[in-house]
Design an enzyme around this catalytic site. Structure first.
Site, PDB file in Angstrom:
ATOM      1  N   GLY A  11       0.814  -1.209   0.000  1.00 49.63           N
ATOM      2  CA  GLY A  11       0.000   0.000   0.000  1.00 49.63           C
ATOM      3  C   GLY A  11       0.847   1.259   0.000  1.00 49.63           C
ATOM      4  N   ARG A  72       1.093  -5.196  -5.571  1.00 44.67           N
ATOM      5  CA  ARG A  72       1.327  -6.439  -4.841  1.00 44.67           C
ATOM      6  C   ARG A  72       1.658  -7.515  -5.868  1.00 44.67           C
ATOM      7  NH1 ARG A  72      -0.348  -4.886   0.175  1.00 44.67           N
ATOM      8  NH2 ARG A  72      -2.026  -3.335   0.234  1.00 44.67           N
ATOM      9  N   CYS A  73       2.559  -8.422  -5.509  1.00 46.00           N
ATOM     10  CA  CYS A  73       3.083  -9.366  -6.496  1.00 46.00           C
ATOM     11  C   CYS A  73       3.032 -10.791  -5.965  1.00 46.00           C
ATOM     12  CB  CYS A  73       4.520  -8.983  -6.860  1.00 46.00           C
ATOM     13  SG  CYS A  73       5.262 -10.034  -8.135  1.00 46.00           S
ATOM     14  N   GLY A 102       5.848  -2.435   3.813  1.00 48.51           N
ATOM     15  CA  GLY A 102       5.493  -3.005   5.107  1.00 48.51           C
ATOM     16  C   GLY A 102       6.017  -4.416   5.285  1.00 48.51           C
ATOM     17  N   ASP A 103       5.379  -5.163   6.174  1.00 44.63           N
ATOM     18  CA  ASP A 103       5.842  -6.511   6.509  1.00 44.63           C
ATOM     19  C   ASP A 103       5.988  -7.414   5.290  1.00 44.63           C
ATOM     20  OD1 ASP A 103       6.139  -6.056   9.185  1.00 44.63           O
ATOM     21  OD2 ASP A 103       4.237  -6.945   9.783  1.00 44.63           O
ATOM     22  N   SER A 105       6.434  -6.632   2.203  1.00 40.83           N
ATOM     23  CA  SER A 105       7.556  -6.162   1.389  1.00 40.83           C
ATOM     24  C   SER A 105       8.881  -6.608   1.982  1.00 40.83           C
ATOM     25  CB  SER A 105       7.520  -4.630   1.294  1.00 40.83           C
ATOM     26  OG  SER A 105       6.273  -4.185   0.797  1.00 40.83           O
ATOM     27  N   THR A 125       4.219   2.637   5.758  1.00 38.68           N
ATOM     28  CA  THR A 125       2.828   2.199   5.861  1.00 38.68           C
ATOM     29  C   THR A 125       2.087   3.118   6.812  1.00 38.68           C
ATOM     30  OG1 THR A 125       1.362   0.471   6.751  1.00 38.68           O
ATOM     31  CG2 THR A 125       3.616   0.482   7.561  1.00 38.68           C
ATOM     32  N   ASP A 127      -0.274   2.372   8.629  1.00 35.44           N
ATOM     33  CA  ASP A 127      -0.823   1.632   9.772  1.00 35.44           C
ATOM     34  C   ASP A 127       0.058   1.701  11.017  1.00 35.44           C
ATOM     35  OD1 ASP A 127      -2.785   0.861   7.969  1.00 35.44           O
ATOM     36  OD2 ASP A 127      -1.800  -1.040   7.491  1.00 35.44           O
ATOM     37  N   ASP A 129       2.297  -0.317  11.929  1.00 37.29           N
ATOM     38  CA  ASP A 129       2.268  -1.656  12.527  1.00 37.29           C
ATOM     39  C   ASP A 129       3.556  -2.452  12.296  1.00 37.29           C
ATOM     40  OD1 ASP A 129       1.950  -2.015   9.813  1.00 37.29           O
ATOM     41  OD2 ASP A 129       0.253  -3.390   9.972  1.00 37.29           O
ATOM     42  N   ARG A 171      -5.614  -1.544   9.142  1.00 40.38           N
ATOM     43  CA  ARG A 171      -5.584  -2.997   8.981  1.00 40.38           C
ATOM     44  C   ARG A 171      -5.972  -3.661  10.296  1.00 40.38           C
ATOM     45  NH1 ARG A 171      -0.369  -5.876   6.277  1.00 40.38           N
ATOM     46  NH2 ARG A 171       0.529  -5.175   8.235  1.00 40.38           N
ATOM     47  N   ALA A 186     -13.681  11.766  20.533  1.00 36.00           N
ATOM     48  CA  ALA A 186     -14.680  10.723  20.291  1.00 36.00           C
ATOM     49  C   ALA A 186     -15.251  10.199  21.604  1.00 36.00           C
ATOM     50  CB  ALA A 186     -14.049   9.572  19.511  1.00 36.00           C
TER      51      ALA A 186
END
Length: 319
Positions: A11, A72-73, A102-103, A105, A125, A127, A129, A171, A186
């Site tokens: 992403g 993405r591959c 990210g992870d 990759s 990323t 995220d 994460d 995610r 919130a």
């Protein structure tokens, strides 16, 4: 090394262009050639590679997305795809690669490193994460985008005495949600890391309404589930008109914040330093405001603690 490549995978995230720029210019300053690998590992397999000059990365630092495109591959998960990628590197004379992603990759980078092409990963990323790094490229911009959009939703929620259930990205991680929840005031924040029930959410809305508040924001991380169903249940149990909004991929776009531009530049510079010194199979990251690097396999095995204290703050000051 005399010739390196750079690619973006998975992403996209705001700040990737700043990282590409840093890689290219750091490499060139050291007398290296830098090749841009387009469309991630697909481009490496198919030979979609071009030489990048100092002017190739002019005026990209302020733009979101990635000038190298991304994809993405599936083919890269198998030996045949890895060998095609290695062949491209040998044909092009690429001796090492900087992988921004990210992870997933990084797993690809580890596989390629094991086949003789040293790779260094940069966490890109929204995220946040990646366990070995406290911060990932794109995270700050995504949070600011989410905050801005929730602020706009609040205006219409207030006008109609509604509850807005807002699903943010992340995610399976709740970092964007908990920070956006605090920043936007919130009433409730729902994340995958913390058990929750619809009854508890509705009870809090009811208690808050008793204090005189008539509009509500509930921030939901995408890893939790269906925002529309949550909104439907809130309306059913509380009688408060509720609407669900999924912010979606708009959070991936936009001009990166100063934090993302600076972090990306630092990480890109450091990654090239590693390759220049002959080191591969590494991931660079940020810990305690310092740039660090780890073996890729070690980095992938690490666990990142959730921001429990921030979640507690979000819960206790949200009435």
């Amino acid at each position: 090394m005399k010739k390196i490549g750079v690619l973006t995978s998975g992403g996209d995230a705001p700040g990737m262009n700043a990282a590409i720029r840093a890689v290219v210019r750091t490499g060139l300053s050291k007398g290296m050639e830098v090749m841009g690998i387009y469309r991630g590992y697909n481009g490496l397999i198919n030979g979609d590679v071009k030489n990048l000059s100092v002017r190739s990365v002019s005026d990209v630092i302020q733009h979101g997305g990635t000038m190298l495109y991304t994809a993405r591959c599936k083919e890269f998960r198998f030996e045949e795809g890895l060998q095609k990628a290695k062949k491209t590197c040998l044909e092009q004379g690429i001796e090492g690669i900087v992988v921004i992603g990210g992870d997933g990759s990084f797993r690809g980078a580890a596989d390629l490193s094991a086949r003789g092409i040293p790779c260094v990963g940069i966490p890109g990323t929204i995220d946040n994460d990646i366990s070995m790094s406290e911060y990932t490229i794109g995270y700050d911009t995504a949070m600011n985008t989410a905050m801005d959009l929730v602020d706009k939703l609040r205006d219409t929620s207030q006008s109609h005495d509604r509850c807005s259930v807002v699903e943010v990205m992340g995610r399976n991680a709740g970092y964007i949600a908990v920070n956006t929840g605090i920043a936007c005031g919130a009433t409730c924040v729902i994340v995958p890391e913390v058990p929750w029930t619809i009854e508890a959410v509705c009870d809090k809305i009811k208690r808050t309404r008793e204090t005189g508040k008539h509009h509500f924001i509930v921030v939901v991380s995408e890893g939790v589930g269906n925002a529309a169903e949550i909104a439907k249940d809130i309306e059913h149990y509380t009688g408060v008109e509720s609407r669900a909004t999924i912010l979606g991929h708009v959070q991936r776009g936009g001009s990166p914040t100063i934090r993302d531009r600076v972090a990306a530049s630092q990480l890109g510079y450091y990654a090239v330093q590693l390759l220049y010194s002959g080191k591969g199979n590494r991931v660079v990251g940020i810990q305690n405001n310092k740039i660090v690097d780890y073996d890729i396999q070690e980095a992938l095995s690490m666990k990142k603690p959730f921001e429990s204290e921030l979640y507690k703050i979000a819960d206790e000051i949200s009435f």
